[in-house]
Design an enzyme around this catalytic site. Structure first.
Site, PDB file in Angstrom:
ATOM      1  NE  ARG A 146       5.538  -0.572  10.443  1.00 55.33           N
ATOM      2  CZ  ARG A 146       4.539  -0.543   9.578  1.00 55.33           C
ATOM      3  NH1 ARG A 146       4.652   0.145   8.464  1.00 55.33           N
ATOM      4  NH2 ARG A 146       3.434  -1.204   9.832  1.00 55.33           N
TER       5      ARG A 146
ATOM      6  NE  ARG B  77      -5.213  -0.998   9.442  1.00 52.80           N
ATOM      7  CZ  ARG B  77      -4.044  -0.675   8.877  1.00 52.80           C
ATOM      8  NH1 ARG B  77      -3.868   0.469   8.295  1.00 52.80           N
ATOM      9  NH2 ARG B  77      -3.055  -1.508   8.910  1.00 52.80           N
TER      10      ARG B  77
ATOM     11  NE  ARG C 168       8.128  -2.578   6.873  1.00 54.22           N
ATOM     12  CZ  ARG C 168       6.835  -2.293   6.714  1.00 54.22           C
ATOM     13  NH1 ARG C 168       6.426  -1.594   5.692  1.00 54.22           N
ATOM     14  NH2 ARG C 168       5.953  -2.738   7.593  1.00 54.22           N
TER      15      ARG C 168
ATOM     16  CE  LYS D  40      -2.092  -1.071   3.916  1.00 52.38           C
ATOM     17  NZ  LYS D  40      -1.441  -2.361   4.234  1.00 52.38           N
TER      18      LYS D  40
ATOM     19  NE  ARG E 158       1.582  -4.944  10.872  1.00 49.88           N
ATOM     20  CZ  ARG E 158       2.809  -4.893  10.342  1.00 49.88           C
ATOM     21  NH1 ARG E 158       3.839  -5.442  10.990  1.00 49.88           N
ATOM     22  NH2 ARG E 158       3.011  -4.292   9.198  1.00 49.88           N
TER      23      ARG E 158
HETATM   24  P1  AP5 Z   1       4.676  -1.525   2.088  1.00 48.63           P
HETATM   25  O1  AP5 Z   1       4.533  -0.730   0.852  1.00 48.63           O
HETATM   26  O2  AP5 Z   1       5.169  -0.869   3.310  1.00 48.63           O
HETATM   27  O3  AP5 Z   1       3.302  -2.303   2.365  1.00 48.63           O
HETATM   28  P2  AP5 Z   1       2.077  -1.838   3.236  1.00 48.63           P
HETATM   29  O4  AP5 Z   1       0.889  -2.514   2.647  1.00 48.63           O
HETATM   30  O5  AP5 Z   1       2.056  -0.352   3.346  1.00 48.63           O
HETATM   31  O6  AP5 Z   1       2.464  -2.535   4.604  1.00 48.63           O
HETATM   32  P3  AP5 Z   1       2.436  -1.991   6.091  1.00 48.63           P
HETATM   33  O7  AP5 Z   1       3.327  -2.880   6.880  1.00 48.63           O
HETATM   34  O8  AP5 Z   1       2.696  -0.523   6.138  1.00 48.63           O
HETATM   35  O9  AP5 Z   1       0.943  -2.275   6.406  1.00 48.63           O
HETATM   36  P4  AP5 Z   1       0.134  -2.172   7.688  1.00 48.63           P
HETATM   37  O10 AP5 Z   1      -1.246  -2.068   7.161  1.00 48.63           O
HETATM   38  O11 AP5 Z   1       0.397  -3.272   8.633  1.00 48.63           O
HETATM   39  O12 AP5 Z   1       0.715  -0.858   8.407  1.00 48.63           O
HETATM   40  P5  AP5 Z   1       0.164   0.582   8.680  1.00 48.63           P
HETATM   41  O13 AP5 Z   1       1.329   1.474   8.800  1.00 48.63           O
HETATM   42  O14 AP5 Z   1      -0.912   0.955   7.748  1.00 48.63           O
HETATM   43  O15 AP5 Z   1       5.591  -2.785   1.735  1.00 48.63           O
HETATM   44  C1  AP5 Z   1       6.007  -3.676   2.756  1.00 48.63           C
HETATM   45  C2  AP5 Z   1       7.445  -4.150   2.465  1.00 48.63           C
HETATM   46  O16 AP5 Z   1       7.425  -4.885   1.234  1.00 48.63           O
HETATM   47  C3  AP5 Z   1       8.419  -2.982   2.239  1.00 48.63           C
HETATM   48  O17 AP5 Z   1       9.675  -3.349   2.724  1.00 48.63           O
HETATM   49  C4  AP5 Z   1       8.465  -2.829   0.710  1.00 48.63           C
HETATM   50  O18 AP5 Z   1       9.658  -2.314   0.268  1.00 48.63           O
HETATM   51  C5  AP5 Z   1       8.244  -4.260   0.248  1.00 48.63           C
HETATM   52  N1  AP5 Z   1       7.502  -4.352  -1.016  1.00 48.63           N
HETATM   53  C6  AP5 Z   1       6.476  -3.554  -1.460  1.00 48.63           C
HETATM   54  N2  AP5 Z   1       6.052  -3.952  -2.662  1.00 48.63           N
HETATM   55  C7  AP5 Z   1       6.803  -5.047  -2.998  1.00 48.63           C
HETATM   56  C8  AP5 Z   1       6.842  -5.923  -4.133  1.00 48.63           C
HETATM   57  N3  AP5 Z   1       5.987  -5.760  -5.168  1.00 48.63           N
HETATM   58  N4  AP5 Z   1       7.710  -6.945  -4.131  1.00 48.63           N
HETATM   59  C9  AP5 Z   1       8.568  -7.127  -3.082  1.00 48.63           C
HETATM   60  N5  AP5 Z   1       8.605  -6.311  -1.976  1.00 48.63           N
HETATM   61  C10 AP5 Z   1       7.729  -5.303  -1.946  1.00 48.63           C
HETATM   62  O19 AP5 Z   1      -0.491   0.410  10.119  1.00 48.63           O
HETATM   63  C11 AP5 Z   1       0.317   0.099  11.235  1.00 48.63           C
HETATM   64  C12 AP5 Z   1      -0.518   0.092  12.493  1.00 48.63           C
HETATM   65  O20 AP5 Z   1      -1.070   1.398  12.717  1.00 48.63           O
HETATM   66  C13 AP5 Z   1      -1.733  -0.841  12.493  1.00 48.63           C
HETATM   67  O21 AP5 Z   1      -1.396  -2.164  12.848  1.00 48.63           O
HETATM   68  C14 AP5 Z   1      -2.614  -0.166  13.532  1.00 48.63           C
HETATM   69  O22 AP5 Z   1      -2.163  -0.442  14.830  1.00 48.63           O
HETATM   70  C15 AP5 Z   1      -2.386   1.312  13.251  1.00 48.63           C
HETATM   71  N6  AP5 Z   1      -3.324   1.833  12.258  1.00 48.63           N
HETATM   72  C16 AP5 Z   1      -3.022   2.392  11.054  1.00 48.63           C
HETATM   73  N7  AP5 Z   1      -4.133   2.756  10.408  1.00 48.63           N
HETATM   74  C17 AP5 Z   1      -5.167   2.423  11.220  1.00 48.63           C
HETATM   75  C18 AP5 Z   1      -6.567   2.509  11.082  1.00 48.63           C
HETATM   76  N8  AP5 Z   1      -7.134   3.023   9.974  1.00 48.63           N
HETATM   77  N9  AP5 Z   1      -7.339   2.049  12.099  1.00 48.63           N
HETATM   78  C19 AP5 Z   1      -6.789   1.550  13.221  1.00 48.63           C
HETATM   79  N10 AP5 Z   1      -5.469   1.412  13.397  1.00 48.63           N
HETATM   80  C20 AP5 Z   1      -4.661   1.839  12.403  1.00 48.63           C
HETATM   81 MG    MG Z   2       2.258   0.999   4.909  1.00 45.82          MG
END
Ligand code: AP5
Ligand code: MG
Length: 189
Positions: free
Chosen positions: A136, A91, A130, A16, A147
């Site tokens: 992280r 979410r 990562r 994402k 997650r």
């Molecule tokens: P990346 O692009 O970072 O993927 P992502 O989908 O953004 O993954 P996240 O780990 O950020 O998702 P998340 O939903 O758990 O975290 P968030 O910060 O939203 O890619 C991941 C890795 O893969 C990177 O190293 C990248 O380089 C690599 N990669 C990407 N594309 C690739 C490809 N095609 N091939 C190979 N490698 C690739 O949320 C974190 C926390 O915040 C949640 O758990 C929750 O506690 C809180 N939170 C955030 N939003 C909310 C909400 N709306 N409601 C409640 N809690 C929330």
């Molecule tokens: Mg992300």
């Protein structure tokens, strides 16, 4: 014309953030990542950060009312008037309904929900890789599994919410980053 009010949905590690940043640069509109904003709040030691930290570290969701407040405030800022890419919000059903209520007040509507699909083992592999690079707090095996389970239970059902609005595009998130970006561009039409 390419849609400019977008949502990227998908499990942790689906890409994402990676794809949202690329699209944001391409379209000249902001990426709005609630995860990034909450991590900034934790780093700053603000009240929101203090509320969010334990939930985030465990891989659980931060309470709806907190996240909805953060997203509403961000979407109301002037740089989002010409478009935005939501990354990681909404979410839960309550968050999706809050967004449905907010956007008409801002005089716009969501034009496309891109749901990235990637199989679970690839997700874990990406996030553990990562972890070695970025450290992280929630990129450890236990929090990653939480997650993923939270995604399946609370967030995946939103796919039907956006399918019912006829704005859903399912995109295969496997493969090179560039390949996935091409698929997203094609889905946006
Ligand atoms: P990346 O692009 O970072 O993927 P992502 O989908 O953004 O993954 P996240 O780990 O950020 O998702 P998340 O939903 O758990 O975290 P968030 O910060 O939203 O890619 C991941 C890795 O893969 C990177 O190293 C990248 O380089 C690599 N990669 C990407 N594309 C690739 C490809 N095609 N091939 C190979 N490698 C690739 O949320 C974190 C926390 O915040 C949640 O758990 C929750 O506690 C809180 N939170 C955030 N939003 C909310 C909400 N709306 N409601 C409640 N809690 C929330
Ligand atoms: Mg992300």
């Amino acid at each position: 014309m390419t849609a400019r009010r977008l949502l990227l949905l998908g499990p942790p590690g689906a890409g994402k953030g990676t794809q949202a940043i690329r699209l944001a640069n391409q379209l000249g509109i902001p990426q709005i990542s609630t995860g990034d904003m909450l991590r900034a709040a934790v780093a700053a030691g603000s009240e929101i950060g203090k509320t969010a930290q334990a939930h985030m570290d465990a891989g659980e969701l931060v309470p709806d009312h907190v996240v909805i407040g953060v997203a509403e405030e961000r979407l109301g800022q002037s740089d989002a008037t010409d478009g935005f890419i939501l990354d990681g919000f909404p979410r839960t059903r309550a968050q999706a309904e809050a967004l449905d209520g907010l956007l008409p007040k801002l005089g716009c509507k969501l034009e496309c929900c891109i749901a990235l699909t990637v199989d679970p083992e690839e997700l874990v592999a990406r996030l553990l890789k990562r972890a070695e690079i970025e450290g992280r707090a929630d990129d450890n095996e236990k929090a990653i599994r939480t997650r993923m389970a939270v995604y399946e239970e609370k967030t995946e059902p939103l796919i039907d919410h956006y399918r019912a609005k006829s704005i859903l595009a399912l995109v295969d998130g496997l493969g090179e980053v560039d390949e996935v970006a091409v698929r997203i561009t094609a889905a946006l039409g």
